[in-house]
Design a protein around this motif. Sequence first.
Motif, mmCIF file in Angstrom:
data_model
loop_
_atom_site.group_PDB
_atom_site.id
_atom_site.type_symbol
_atom_site.label_atom_id
_atom_site.label_comp_id
_atom_site.label_asym_id
_atom_site.label_seq_id
_atom_site.Cartn_x
_atom_site.Cartn_y
_atom_site.Cartn_z
ATOM 1 N N ASP A 147 -15.712 -15.225 -48.042
ATOM 2 C CA ASP A 147 -17.143 -14.744 -48.831
ATOM 3 C C ASP A 147 -17.009 -13.214 -48.952
ATOM 4 O OD1 ASP A 147 -17.543 -17.414 -48.898
ATOM 5 O OD2 ASP A 147 -18.639 -17.122 -46.917
ATOM 6 N N PRO A 148 -16.674 -12.659 -49.948
ATOM 7 C CA PRO A 148 -16.448 -11.095 -50.122
ATOM 8 C C PRO A 148 -17.823 -10.475 -49.950
ATOM 9 C CG PRO A 148 -15.530 -11.893 -51.825
ATOM 10 C CD PRO A 148 -15.897 -13.026 -51.168
ATOM 11 N N HIS A 149 -18.945 -11.145 -50.233
ATOM 12 C CA HIS A 149 -20.218 -10.632 -50.309
ATOM 13 C C HIS A 149 -20.831 -10.548 -48.989
ATOM 14 C CE1 HIS A 149 -20.897 -14.922 -50.060
ATOM 15 N NE2 HIS A 149 -21.924 -14.919 -49.832
ATOM 16 N N ARG A 150 -20.213 -11.202 -47.899
ATOM 17 C CA ARG A 150 -20.624 -11.117 -46.616
ATOM 18 C C ARG A 150 -20.033 -9.653 -45.807
ATOM 19 N NH1 ARG A 150 -23.178 -15.728 -45.311
ATOM 20 N NH2 ARG A 150 -22.561 -17.673 -46.232
ATOM 21 N N THR A 151 -20.838 -9.232 -44.947
ATOM 22 C CA THR A 151 -20.532 -8.137 -44.102
ATOM 23 C C THR A 151 -20.006 -8.912 -42.527
ATOM 24 O OG1 THR A 151 -22.817 -7.706 -43.318
ATOM 25 C CG2 THR A 151 -22.240 -6.644 -45.325
ATOM 26 N N PRO A 152 -19.324 -7.897 -42.044
ATOM 27 C CA PRO A 152 -18.848 -8.594 -40.735
ATOM 28 C C PRO A 152 -20.256 -8.683 -39.939
ATOM 29 C CG PRO A 152 -17.627 -6.570 -41.421
ATOM 30 C CD PRO A 152 -18.581 -6.769 -42.448
ATOM 31 N N ASP A 153 -21.296 -7.828 -40.034
ATOM 32 C CA ASP A 153 -22.519 -8.043 -39.246
ATOM 33 C C ASP A 153 -23.149 -9.611 -39.955
ATOM 34 O OD1 ASP A 153 -22.519 -5.926 -37.703
ATOM 35 O OD2 ASP A 153 -23.685 -4.590 -38.863
ATOM 36 N N ASP A 154 -23.219 -9.701 -40.970
ATOM 37 C CA ASP A 154 -23.618 -10.990 -41.277
ATOM 38 C C ASP A 154 -22.557 -12.247 -40.901
ATOM 39 O OD1 ASP A 154 -25.292 -9.793 -43.458
ATOM 40 O OD2 ASP A 154 -23.703 -10.101 -45.124
ATOM 41 N N VAL A 155 -21.551 -12.059 -40.720
ATOM 42 C CA VAL A 155 -20.761 -13.238 -40.131
ATOM 43 C C VAL A 155 -21.030 -13.410 -38.653
ATOM 44 C CG1 VAL A 155 -18.265 -14.139 -39.656
ATOM 45 C CG2 VAL A 155 -18.891 -13.016 -41.830
ATOM 46 N N LEU A 156 -21.190 -12.143 -37.908
ATOM 47 C CA LEU A 156 -21.512 -12.436 -36.528
ATOM 48 C C LEU A 156 -22.867 -12.722 -36.241
ATOM 49 C CD1 LEU A 156 -19.954 -8.820 -35.094
ATOM 50 C CD2 LEU A 156 -19.242 -11.017 -34.599
ATOM 51 N N ALA A 157 -23.785 -12.528 -37.057
ATOM 52 C CA ALA A 157 -25.306 -13.278 -36.973
ATOM 53 C C ALA A 157 -25.115 -14.621 -37.206
ATOM 54 C CB ALA A 157 -26.045 -12.491 -38.122
ATOM 55 N N ILE A 158 -24.472 -15.212 -37.989
ATOM 56 C CA ILE A 158 -23.978 -16.629 -38.273
ATOM 57 C C ILE A 158 -23.592 -17.224 -36.900
ATOM 58 C CG2 ILE A 158 -22.957 -18.493 -39.696
ATOM 59 C CD1 ILE A 158 -23.227 -16.634 -42.193
ATOM 60 N N ILE A 159 -22.302 -16.686 -36.406
ATOM 61 C CA ILE A 159 -21.629 -17.038 -35.394
ATOM 62 C C ILE A 159 -22.563 -17.119 -34.474
ATOM 63 C CG2 ILE A 159 -20.102 -16.489 -33.802
ATOM 64 C CD1 ILE A 159 -18.219 -15.584 -36.075
ATOM 65 N N GLY A 160 -23.483 -16.156 -34.151
ATOM 66 C CA GLY A 160 -24.512 -15.999 -32.931
ATOM 67 C C GLY A 160 -25.572 -17.280 -33.045
ATOM 68 N N LYS A 161 -25.773 -17.872 -33.988
ATOM 69 C CA LYS A 161 -26.805 -18.606 -34.248
ATOM 70 C C LYS A 161 -26.312 -20.203 -33.989
ATOM 71 C CE LYS A 161 -29.676 -16.236 -37.577
ATOM 72 N NZ LYS A 161 -30.283 -16.067 -38.762
ATOM 73 N N GLN A 162 -24.789 -20.378 -34.100
ATOM 74 C CA GLN A 162 -24.111 -21.558 -33.599
ATOM 75 C C GLN A 162 -23.759 -21.913 -32.231
ATOM 76 O OE1 GLN A 162 -20.818 -21.563 -36.462
ATOM 77 N NE2 GLN A 162 -22.165 -21.945 -37.982
ATOM 78 N N MET A 163 -23.776 -23.104 -32.020
ATOM 79 C CA MET A 163 -23.274 -23.447 -30.602
ATOM 80 C C MET A 163 -21.875 -22.620 -30.499
ATOM 81 S SD MET A 163 -22.511 -27.092 -29.007
ATOM 82 C CE MET A 163 -24.176 -27.823 -29.101
ATOM 83 N N SER A 164 -21.603 -22.311 -29.285
ATOM 84 C CA SER A 164 -20.498 -21.676 -28.856
ATOM 85 C C SER A 164 -19.279 -22.555 -28.972
ATOM 86 C CB SER A 164 -20.474 -21.146 -27.551
ATOM 87 O OG SER A 164 -20.089 -21.913 -26.412
ATOM 88 N N GLU A 165 -17.982 -22.069 -29.383
ATOM 89 C CA GLU A 165 -16.921 -22.779 -29.753
ATOM 90 C C GLU A 165 -16.248 -23.454 -28.313
ATOM 91 O OE1 GLU A 165 -14.849 -23.175 -32.970
ATOM 92 O OE2 GLU A 165 -17.286 -22.905 -32.797
ATOM 93 N N GLU A 166 -16.695 -22.662 -26.966
ATOM 94 C CA GLU A 166 -16.110 -23.311 -25.716
ATOM 95 C C GLU A 166 -17.129 -24.411 -25.663
ATOM 96 O OE1 GLU A 166 -17.066 -19.994 -26.676
ATOM 97 O OE2 GLU A 166 -15.236 -19.317 -26.518
ATOM 98 N N GLU A 167 -18.431 -24.346 -25.933
ATOM 99 C CA GLU A 167 -19.237 -25.773 -25.600
ATOM 100 C C GLU A 167 -18.565 -26.880 -26.483
ATOM 101 O OE1 GLU A 167 -23.750 -27.358 -25.098
ATOM 102 O OE2 GLU A 167 -23.546 -25.154 -25.515
ATOM 103 N N LYS A 168 -18.483 -26.482 -27.698
ATOM 104 C CA LYS A 168 -17.887 -27.669 -28.552
ATOM 105 C C LYS A 168 -16.721 -28.335 -28.137
ATOM 106 C CE LYS A 168 -20.311 -25.796 -32.917
ATOM 107 N NZ LYS A 168 -20.136 -25.361 -34.110
ATOM 108 N N VAL A 169 -15.822 -27.265 -27.567
ATOM 109 C CA VAL A 169 -14.472 -27.852 -27.225
ATOM 110 C C VAL A 169 -14.753 -28.502 -25.960
ATOM 111 C CG1 VAL A 169 -12.386 -27.193 -25.995
ATOM 112 C CG2 VAL A 169 -13.119 -25.769 -27.934
#
Length: 197
Positions: A147-169
């Motif tokens: 998604d070249p329209h996204r910035t690194p901050d955009d991606v970090l914001a999305i990741i920050g709103k999702q359940m952590s990978e550690e908890e999913k694992v």
Amino acid sequence: MFRIGITGGIGSGKSIVCRLFQVLGAPVYDSDARAKWLMSHDVLLRDELTAAFGSATFDATGQLDRVYLARVAFTDPTQLARLNALVHPAVGRDFEAWSITQEIVGSRYLLKEAALLYESGAYRQLDQIITVFAPQPVRQMRVLRRDPHRTPDDVLAIIGKQMSEEEKVQRAEHVIYNDDEHLLIPQVLTLHEAFSR
């Protein structure tokens, strides 16, 4: 019939893993794609969306105005929760109907792909869960490349709103490592063989 959930954070590679299962003949329910379809076609959900977000939710031709809905719902956590409270149950009903069809045609198991499998409560409809895991830097790089329209901050914001990978694992019965170090196909084949017994 075994009902398996497959989840993972943005950029983890859920879609490629699901495509591998499909090549092996497993039916896959794509929750995100079905949610989009249902918002436009499910009469009950359309009525609920209009009541919750106003007549501008659908344009003059009856098409869902995604830009409007995103502006209203995705900028306000309360409105986003309201949207999810309407869409997730509709997806749950649709998945149940689809599952019955898969059972009738003789599928040994099926997969339900959903980023918000735990958050939506959809995991309760399933027998087991697979988490597709990739470290955050790998996920971020993949999303920026995709998604070249996204910035690194955009991606970090999305990741920050999702359940952590550690908890999913921790919560999953199975983990597929899509970290550019483990081979995907043998991991998928092992699970396919186990689910097909």
